[in-house]
Enzyme design. Structure first.
Site, mmCIF file in Angstrom:
data_model
loop_
_atom_site.group_PDB
_atom_site.id
_atom_site.type_symbol
_atom_site.label_atom_id
_atom_site.label_comp_id
_atom_site.label_asym_id
_atom_site.label_seq_id
_atom_site.Cartn_x
_atom_site.Cartn_y
_atom_site.Cartn_z
ATOM 1 N N ASN A 82 -14.665 96.984 79.078
ATOM 2 C CA ASN A 82 -14.651 98.502 79.460
ATOM 3 C C ASN A 82 -15.695 98.660 80.558
ATOM 4 O O ASN A 82 -16.211 97.850 80.837
ATOM 5 C CB ASN A 82 -15.236 99.199 78.233
ATOM 6 C CG ASN A 82 -14.688 100.648 78.014
ATOM 7 O OD1 ASN A 82 -14.801 101.163 79.087
ATOM 8 N ND2 ASN A 82 -14.597 101.136 76.872
ATOM 9 N N HIS A 112 -34.749 81.521 84.383
ATOM 10 C CA HIS A 112 -35.856 81.386 85.397
ATOM 11 C C HIS A 112 -36.882 80.283 84.565
ATOM 12 O O HIS A 112 -37.061 80.427 83.652
ATOM 13 C CB HIS A 112 -36.675 82.491 85.859
ATOM 14 C CG HIS A 112 -35.439 83.398 86.397
ATOM 15 N ND1 HIS A 112 -35.276 83.159 87.714
ATOM 16 C CD2 HIS A 112 -34.892 84.667 86.101
ATOM 17 C CE1 HIS A 112 -34.258 84.042 88.152
ATOM 18 N NE2 HIS A 112 -34.171 84.961 87.031
ATOM 19 N N GLY A 139 -20.481 98.675 72.686
ATOM 20 C CA GLY A 139 -21.463 99.019 73.782
ATOM 21 C C GLY A 139 -22.784 98.717 73.810
ATOM 22 O O GLY A 139 -23.498 99.078 72.814
ATOM 23 N N THR A 162 -29.477 86.477 71.024
ATOM 24 C CA THR A 162 -30.407 85.589 71.567
ATOM 25 C C THR A 162 -29.864 83.973 70.890
ATOM 26 O O THR A 162 -30.314 83.279 71.648
ATOM 27 C CB THR A 162 -31.702 85.761 71.271
ATOM 28 O OG1 THR A 162 -31.852 85.749 69.800
ATOM 29 C CG2 THR A 162 -32.330 87.075 71.815
ATOM 30 N N LYS A 163 -29.167 84.060 69.963
ATOM 31 C CA LYS A 163 -28.786 82.725 69.458
ATOM 32 C C LYS A 163 -27.450 82.566 68.927
ATOM 33 O O LYS A 163 -26.688 83.868 69.004
ATOM 34 C CB LYS A 163 -29.784 82.529 68.009
ATOM 35 C CG LYS A 163 -31.055 82.326 68.337
ATOM 36 C CD LYS A 163 -31.720 82.124 66.869
ATOM 37 C CE LYS A 163 -33.146 81.788 67.342
ATOM 38 N NZ LYS A 163 -33.901 82.006 66.103
ATOM 39 N N ARG A 177 -28.869 89.520 64.059
ATOM 40 C CA ARG A 177 -28.861 88.561 63.081
ATOM 41 C C ARG A 177 -27.446 89.085 62.328
ATOM 42 O O ARG A 177 -27.047 90.130 62.326
ATOM 43 C CB ARG A 177 -29.996 88.887 62.231
ATOM 44 C CG ARG A 177 -30.288 90.231 61.486
ATOM 45 C CD ARG A 177 -31.443 90.330 60.673
ATOM 46 N NE ARG A 177 -31.716 91.568 60.354
ATOM 47 C CZ ARG A 177 -31.086 92.070 59.157
ATOM 48 N NH1 ARG A 177 -30.250 91.436 58.592
ATOM 49 N NH2 ARG A 177 -31.295 93.415 58.633
#
Length: 182
Positions: A82, A112, A139, A162-163, A177
């Site tokens: 989208n 970084h 979204g 993040t995992k 989660r």
């Protein structure tokens, strides 16, 4: 190994290298042309295919769309992306068939150095992101470097992944989660 190969393999790459600069500029020129077009305008699809090689004819990327290179995107059949998505494709971003990506989704592969002195140099790592088949990414979700989302997953709107998320899971929140199996 050139700097594009280093970038794609997760090694520390020099972002000021001529080949990376040329790739970045090429993508930005095409994106600038696409910005004023809609998916229904003549020439939109042809330009998009110059940006994203091997884009299946059954897959759609709605404008506006932003990426670093374009050639780091591996998109399966019947994928819908989208409007207003940003995919920073230093490493490969792979999206499986029949996956739906909501508006404003961000997928990041660059990472970084943590040491502030090292961050002053124009070098960075990039870790691949893989999204399985038949997924729905809500979204505003953000997918962080190195994440794999399994097949048939739902990621809630606004989630920050993040995992890794295992197949057949619904994940929400910041950090995301798993709240239930599908």
């Amino acid at each position: 190994m050139n700097e594009i190969d280093k970038m794609r393999s997760g090694a520390l790459a020099d972002m000021s290298a001529p080949e990376l600069h040329a790739s970045f500029v090429h993508a930005k020129k095409i994106l600038a042309e696409l910005r004023g077009m809609s998916t229904y305008d003549d020439g939109y699809r042809e330009l998009l295919e110059q940006l994203v090689p091997d884009l299946p004819s059954t897959s759609i990327i709605c404008p506006p769309f932003h990426c670093d290179h374009g050639h780091g995107l591996r998109i399966g059949e019947h994928v819908f992306i989208n409007a207003n998505c940003t995919f920073l494709d230093g490493a490969y971003i792979t999206i499986g068939a029949h996956t739906l990506i909501g508006p404003d989704v961000k997928i990041y592969t660059p990472h970084h150095p943590l040491d502030y002195i090292a961050r002053r140099e124009s070098k960075e790592y990039a870790y691949p992101v893989t999204i399985g088949e038949d997924c729905w990414i809500g979204g505003g979700a953000i997918i962080c470097p190195g994440v794999t989302i399994g097949d048939r997953c739902v990621i809630g709107a606004g989630s920050v992944v993040t995992k890794d998320i295992e197949s057949d899971s619904m994940a929400v929140g910041n950090p995301a989660r798993i709240i239930r199996k599908l």
